[in-house]
Each structure stands twice: as C-alpha cells, then as structure tokens.
Design a protein around this motif. Structure first.
Motif, PDB file in Angstrom:
ATOM      1  N   ALA A 164     -32.142  70.843   0.089  1.00 35.19           N
ATOM      2  CA  ALA A 164     -33.241  69.875  -0.015  1.00 35.19           C
ATOM      3  C   ALA A 164     -34.549  70.517  -0.443  1.00 35.19           C
ATOM      4  N   ASP A 165     -34.582  71.853  -0.479  1.00 35.48           N
ATOM      5  CA  ASP A 165     -35.795  72.592  -0.860  1.00 35.48           C
ATOM      6  C   ASP A 165     -36.945  72.297   0.105  1.00 35.48           C
ATOM      7  N   VAL A 166     -36.606  72.205   1.392  1.00 37.79           N
ATOM      8  CA  VAL A 166     -37.591  71.894   2.436  1.00 37.79           C
ATOM      9  C   VAL A 166     -37.595  73.014   3.469  1.00 37.79           C
ATOM     10  N   PRO A 167     -38.761  73.590   3.793  1.00 38.49           N
ATOM     11  CA  PRO A 167     -38.813  74.641   4.819  1.00 38.49           C
ATOM     12  C   PRO A 167     -38.460  74.089   6.201  1.00 38.49           C
ATOM     13  N   GLU A 168     -37.849  74.924   7.023  1.00 41.73           N
ATOM     14  CA  GLU A 168     -37.513  74.475   8.375  1.00 41.73           C
ATOM     15  C   GLU A 168     -38.767  74.104   9.158  1.00 41.73           C
ATOM     16  N   SER A 169     -39.880  74.774   8.863  1.00 47.60           N
ATOM     17  CA  SER A 169     -41.129  74.472   9.579  1.00 47.60           C
ATOM     18  C   SER A 169     -41.559  73.022   9.359  1.00 47.60           C
ATOM     19  N   VAL A 170     -41.330  72.492   8.157  1.00 46.77           N
ATOM     20  CA  VAL A 170     -41.673  71.100   7.872  1.00 46.77           C
ATOM     21  C   VAL A 170     -40.770  70.166   8.666  1.00 46.77           C
ATOM     22  N   PHE A 171     -39.472  70.472   8.695  1.00 43.00           N
ATOM     23  CA  PHE A 171     -38.540  69.665   9.491  1.00 43.00           C
ATOM     24  C   PHE A 171     -38.974  69.623  10.953  1.00 43.00           C
ATOM     25  N   ARG A 172     -39.273  70.788  11.533  1.00 42.29           N
ATOM     26  CA  ARG A 172     -39.638  70.839  12.950  1.00 42.29           C
ATOM     27  C   ARG A 172     -40.957  70.109  13.210  1.00 42.29           C
ATOM     28  N   LEU A 173     -41.903  70.259  12.295  1.00 43.95           N
ATOM     29  CA  LEU A 173     -43.195  69.602  12.456  1.00 43.95           C
ATOM     30  C   LEU A 173     -43.030  68.088  12.482  1.00 43.95           C
TER      31      LEU A 173
ATOM     32  N   ASP B 213     -50.958  68.111   2.223  1.00 40.94           N
ATOM     33  CA  ASP B 213     -50.348  69.323   2.770  1.00 40.94           C
ATOM     34  C   ASP B 213     -49.368  68.936   3.872  1.00 40.94           C
ATOM     35  N   LEU B 214     -48.084  68.983   3.540  1.00 45.68           N
ATOM     36  CA  LEU B 214     -47.061  68.562   4.497  1.00 45.68           C
ATOM     37  C   LEU B 214     -46.829  69.602   5.589  1.00 45.68           C
ATOM     38  N   GLU B 215     -47.408  70.784   5.450  1.00 45.54           N
ATOM     39  CA  GLU B 215     -47.287  71.800   6.488  1.00 45.54           C
ATOM     40  C   GLU B 215     -48.453  71.763   7.474  1.00 45.54           C
TER      41      GLU B 215
ATOM     42  N   PRO C 113     -41.200  70.850  -3.199  1.00 49.29           N
ATOM     43  CA  PRO C 113     -41.895  69.655  -2.718  1.00 49.29           C
ATOM     44  C   PRO C 113     -43.264  69.922  -2.107  1.00 49.29           C
ATOM     45  N   VAL C 114     -43.358  70.967  -1.286  1.00 51.24           N
ATOM     46  CA  VAL C 114     -44.629  71.247  -0.616  1.00 51.24           C
ATOM     47  C   VAL C 114     -45.712  71.564  -1.644  1.00 51.24           C
TER      48      VAL C 114
END
Length: 601
Positions: free
Chosen positions: A264-273, A576-578, A565-566
């Motif tokens: 998905a090209d998504v960092p785990e930090s974004v998922f957890r957030l 900023d999604l992070e 994506p970010v």
C-alpha cells in the motif's frame, strides 16, 4: 475539448458500453490482441533478458517505455475479462472466458518477471546511478518501489511458480467467494407499498427505510445467507489468510500486515496514528447514536444504524435522472470542467448502475489507461445510491486527471489516494445539499445526519474491520481458524465500538462475510479512514480559501503514483498525514457537526 454544459440526457440506470475496449468476449480482435501481445512480450524477453545490467540510463528509459506499452495492452485484456465476469457472475460463458484469460495473462506476466528481478539484482551503486539520472526522472518513484521490494524477491522460477499457483490457490478462493456471493438468492421482503425486494442492493437500501420492521426483515434476510454459509466463508477466509502467511514467510516479511503495508506504500506509523486516533474518539460514535435513539424514541439496534431520524425524512427516494443531475449540479460550483468530465460517465455509459441478479457485489472501478475508468454500483432510487455514485465518479475523475499527466507506471496510486477524491466528491455533494436546505430545517437535519453517518462508516466501521483483520492474521500466523473464531472476534470488536449506545443483534456476528475487502485486499479498510481524514482536511481548506484551493487539488489528482502517498499529500495540498493534528482535525470537524445537529433538536 471544450465543455459548455453539465446537462446530460440520462433517464434510467444503465449497463456498461465496453466497446471502447472490445465489443464482446467472442470478438476476433480480442484473441488477435492476446496473440499479438504474447508475440511482443516474447520479443521483449528475447531482446532484454540477461541484458538489464548493461543498459545505460537512456536505454533503460526506452526499455521502460516499451514495457509501459506492453503493460497498457495487457491491462485492456485484463480489464475487459474482469468487467465481463463482474457484469454477470452467474454466466458460465463469462466465468470460462475470465478463467481462460487469467491463465493466458499469467503466462504473459511470468515472461516479464525477469526485468524487475534483474533490476533488483543490480548492485547499490549502479541502481543509485539509474535513479539519479535525468533520463529516468519520471520513473523515480517506480524505481524506488522496485528497490523497496528487493529484500523480499524470490528467484525467478520461484516467482513463476508462485504466480501459477495463485490461479488455483488464493486467487481461486477469492473467485469462489465472489461467484458464491453472486449466486445467492435472498428471502424476499415485502415493503409497505406491496413490492417484493430480494436482491442484495435492494435489501441494503431497505436498511434506510423508516419502518423498523422492514429494516429488521431486510437485515435478517441479508444475514441469513451469511449465516447459512458461515462455515464455507470461514473456510475460504482461513485459506486466504494462510496463503498470505505462507507468502509472507517465503518472502521474509515479519507478517502479512507488514507485507500489505509495503504493497500500500503506507508507513506503519501512519497506520498506528490513524487506528489510535479512531480508538480515542469512539465517544463521538456512541454520542451520535445515543442522540439518534432519543430522537426516534428507542435504542438503536444494528439494523437501525441508517434509519431516518423522522418518518417523513426528505432524503429517502430519488430517481436516477434526478440523482445524476443533482450530482452534476453539485460539482459545477467547484469547477465546471470537472463537472463536465463527470457527465461523460453517464452520457458515454462508463458506469453500470443497474440492479440485477448475478451482478458482482459491492462498488468498484476499473481504470483503463489512455481511455477512462469503468464504474460499478447498484442505483436503488435513493440518496444513499446518490452518495455512492458521487464516490465512484470521484475515483473516475481522479484517474482522468492522472491519465492526462502521467505515463502508465505512474497511474496506479494506492487505495488511500484513490479514496481521497471519492470522499471529497461526496463532501462537495453534501455542501451543495446543505446550501439547498438552508431554509428547510428538516431537510438540513437530514443532510447533516447523512454526512455524519457516512463519516462514521469511513472512520469507525472501516477501522473496526482493520482491528478484525489484525486478529485474523495474527491467529493465522499461529494456526488455522474457523468461522466461529471470526464471529466471536467481530462481535467483540463491534460491541467495543457501540458501547451502550447501540444494541448489537445476534445476527451481526455474520456481518464480516459481506466485507469483500477482507477476502480480496486485506488491510485496506484503514485506508478509507485515512482518506476520510485527508478529505476533511482538503475540504476545510476549500471552505477557507475557495477556488484558490482548486489548482493544488488538481495537482494532487494528477500525481497518481509518481510519489509515495505521504509526500504527494504534503507537496500538493499541504496535508501532513504523519501529523497528529491532521488526524485530530478530522474528529474536531465531526464533533462540530454533532454539536450543530444537537442544537437543532
């Protein structure tokens, strides 16, 4: 092309016109194109196999351009086969055509495997030189993605075997699920106007009915089929999860979860957030449904989640012609050219909106490079269908922008980015309906409740599905599970979401069987929540600065998969999604809508 009007002459739900690709699945041109592609791929393989490490950056750019042409031709064949099957999953001819095409395309795909594998074999210095070359600038993210998957590659023969096995392994189970769902007959439900409703789309539409008995009967009809085949769907889901586990182990991923995050090209930090942000604000979900229960004079049951607040809700029935024109009118104030592109989906029959037995369940789109997207949904003559239509057209409009700006390899954005355009389209529709209802308190209340319930589905329901998936794939890592485990886990997570605000009916334990994404695309549900958070941030910018926001939004739509994506969100629309503030901002906005609704009661 010059656009001057957003009027379009559409009077009833329609099926696809696939003639932009092929006229029919027995058209000779399809077989000719398939044979021609096989020959071109064989020539490509003969010319470049074993030579990738010798290519200069300029030669590599020409090679990638050739590969894009082959991929484009491949996509026409693949898309057409999928569309023929999805149009009627009960047709034996369509199923045979689909299976035969998939087999042929898998052989073709296997012939091209060598290219990415040889790229991944390059030493770091040579690969870095390719990425730094101006000749390959437009392929920078594409090359980055190849590098990211480098630690997880298999030897070529193992990759070939894996692809072939998918046809009788995971892919076969996914298809079994789709075919079986499409072949189900549901217990008919009689409506107060003496109509018999029995297709899934029509039964789901009855969940918005003002009569509680009708809602409950429709809910039971849908869930009876899920209960009747509970063991089968549990078996299929376990097989799919086990196949993901095996692949993750083969490729050296820590888990299926991590494999899907990389895809998905998504960092785990974004998922957890996002997941933590949702968990911290389930009070909003519970507060809303407590208010709703007080308004209708009874505790909300799971079959009542979408019940109108009043028996004379003005946002119930809406014929197709009016619905299409309402959507186009809603998009026009944003940008007339954008609205006119939307009208093409209807006037040129790029959207299948008919309700019929055997049609693939759910809503989806198939982008066709250098052409357009084909969209699918069931229009059931109501406002819920209108919002679904807005959602799908948003996805199609994003692809048209991406197609105009990018080459093939940069037109495949991950789900998170695709859903932003879809949800933003619905927010434009909500904005239009709110302005139309400015002098009608009852109508304004109905619009607000629809908007809130849509956000609750995206933010809370989808995140709860992701919690279920975490539990399923963690269990799969330890051993097999059956339907009982899935039933228990889903009930537990859903009860945590509902608290004391909603009565979770026993039938709700089977609800997961209707969630196609957990079968077809695991760990995608949280991306709907993420996209909703981003869309709300974009929408608030649009409300603040007006049309000055549009150029940056169109740049976002056109970015496609040219950036992760970010970065795409940061560089185009400045979201900023992070940043936790972005996530919190979405919930503050939803809380403000609840406050506004409560003030009207």
């Amino acid at each position: 092309m010059t656009y001057v009007s957003v009027q379009t002459q559409i009077y009833s739900p329609q099926g696809w016109d696939l003639s932009d690709i092929y006229k029919s699945f027995d058209e000779p041109k399809f077989e000719q194109d398939l044979t021609g592609l096989q020959q071109k791929v064989a020539e490509f393989q003969h010319h470049y196999r074993g030579q990738v490490s010798q290519l200069t950056p300029e030669e590599m750019a020409r090679c990638l351009q050739q590969l894009e042409v082959l991929s484009e031709q491949y996509s026409y064949l693949d898309t057409f086969a999928n569309l023929v099957f999805c149009a009627n999953t009960r047709s034996s001819e369509a199923k045979q055509f689909f299976n035969d095409t998939k087999l042929a395309l898998t052989r073709i795909y296997n012939q091209l495997l060598f290219f990415n594998l040889e790229l991944q074999d390059l030493d770091t210095t040579q690969f870095d030189e390719l990425q730094a070359s101006s000749a390959l600038q437009q392929y920078n993210h594409y090359l980055n993605r190849i590098a990211q998957f480098r630690p997880h590659r298999l030897p070529e023969e193992a990759e070939r075997t894996r692809n072939r096995d998918m046809l009788t392994g995971r892919f076969a189970f996914v298809q079994l699920y789709s075919v079986h769902r499409g072949e189900q007959d549901y217990e008919p439900v009689a409506t107060p106007d003496d109509k018999q409703v029995e297709t899934p789309a029509q039964l789901e539409a009855l969940l918005f009915h003002s009569d509680g008995d009708v809602r409950y009967e429709a809910y039971c009809s849908l869930h009876q089929e899920m209960e009747r085949h509970n063991g089968l769907y549990g078996f299929i889901l376990n097989a799919i999860c086990q196949d993901h586990r095996i692949e993750s182990q083969m490729r050296g991923y820590p888990s299926t979860f991590h494999k899907q995050l990389l895809a998905a090209d998504v960092p785990e930090s974004v998922f957890r957030l996002i997941m933590d942000g949702v968990s911290d604000r389930i009070d909003l979900f519970q507060r809303y449904y407590q208010l709703k229960g007080q308004a209708i004079g009874q505790k909300i049951r799971t079959c009542d989640l979408n019940t109108p607040w009043t028996a004379d809700d003005p946002l119930l029935k809406l014929d197709y012609k009016t619905g299409v024109q309402t959507l186009l009118n809603a998009l026009k104030p944003f940008d007339v050219f954008y609205a006119n592109r939307a009208s093409d989906f209807f006037s040129k029959r790029w959207v299948d909106t008919k309700v019929r037995p055997g049609k693939a369940s759910g809503v989806f789109s198939f982008p066709t490079f250098a052409k357009h997207s084909y969209l699918s949904l069931c229009y059931t003559e109501d406002y819920h269908s209108l919002f679904t239509l807005a959602h799908q057209v948003g996805r199609g409009l994003q692809f048209s922008r991406t197609r105009d700006r990018q080459t093939y390899f940069n037109t495949q954005p991950p789900l998170l980015l695709r859903e932003v355009a879809s949800i933003f389209n619905k927010l434009l529709l909500f904005d239009y309906l709110l302005k139309e209802a400015a002098d009608d308190p009852l109508r304004k209340q109905a619009v607000l409740t629809r908007m809130l319930e849509d956000q609750f589905n995206l933010l809370f329901y989808q995140s709860t599905i992701s919690r279920l998936e975490l539990a399923l794939h963690e269990r799969a890592a330890q051993g097999s599970f059956d339907h009982s485990f899935v039933n228990e886990q889903w009930l537990e997570f859903y009860r945590q979401l509902c608290g004391d605000a909603v009565e979770v009916l026993p039938e709700h334990q089977y609800d997961w069987a209707g969630m196609s994404h957990i079968f077809t695309q695991p760990f995608s549900s949280y991306q709907y929540a993420a996209a909703s958070i981003v869309s709300l941030a974009c929408y608030q910018q649009y409300q603040a600065v007006g049309k000055d926001f549009i150029p940056s939004y169109f740049d976002f739509l056109a970015a496609g998969s040219s950036m992760n994506p970010v970065e795409a969100l940061r560089q185009t629309v400045g979201v900023d999604l992070e940043d936790p503030a972005t996530v919190n901002g979405a919930f503050y906005y939803v809380e403000g809508l609840i406050d506004q609704l409560q003030a009207m009661l």
